[in-house]
Design a protein around this motif. Structure first.
Motif: not given
Length: 88
Positions: A33-34, A36-38, A40-41, A46
């Motif tokens: 994942v990128r 930004a996805d990490a 969210t996960m 950030r």
């Protein structure tokens, strides 16, 4: 008289979940994942992701200009934290 349905471009099985072919393709879980996805996960910020990357707690892979994080690296970190916090 019924009003016409609004125009929707035909997208087939991907667009219409009730389409007969929509259940033929299995969902493929991402292996990376990128950032930004990490974020969210994991539900963290950030800057915290970057700290975890810098410390080596989260593995990263550079592919061209993209920074990717293996999903199994996120799972491994969570498992380590669980063990540490449970005293094991």
């Amino acid at each position: 008289m019924t009003s016409p349905r609004p125009h929707q471009p035909y997208g087939g099985a991907d667009t219409y979940p009730d389409h007969p072919e929509s259940h033929r393709r299995p969902t493929i879980a991402p292996i990376t994942v990128r950032i930004a996805d990490a974020v969210t996960m994991l539900g963290i910020g950030r800057s915290r992701i970057y700290e975890l990357m810098q410390s080596g707690d989260i593995e990263t892979i550079k592919l061209g200009r993209s920074t990717l994080i293996p999903v199994d690296s996120l799972h491994a970190m969570i498992e380590r934290l669980r063990r540490e916090q449970s005293g094991g």
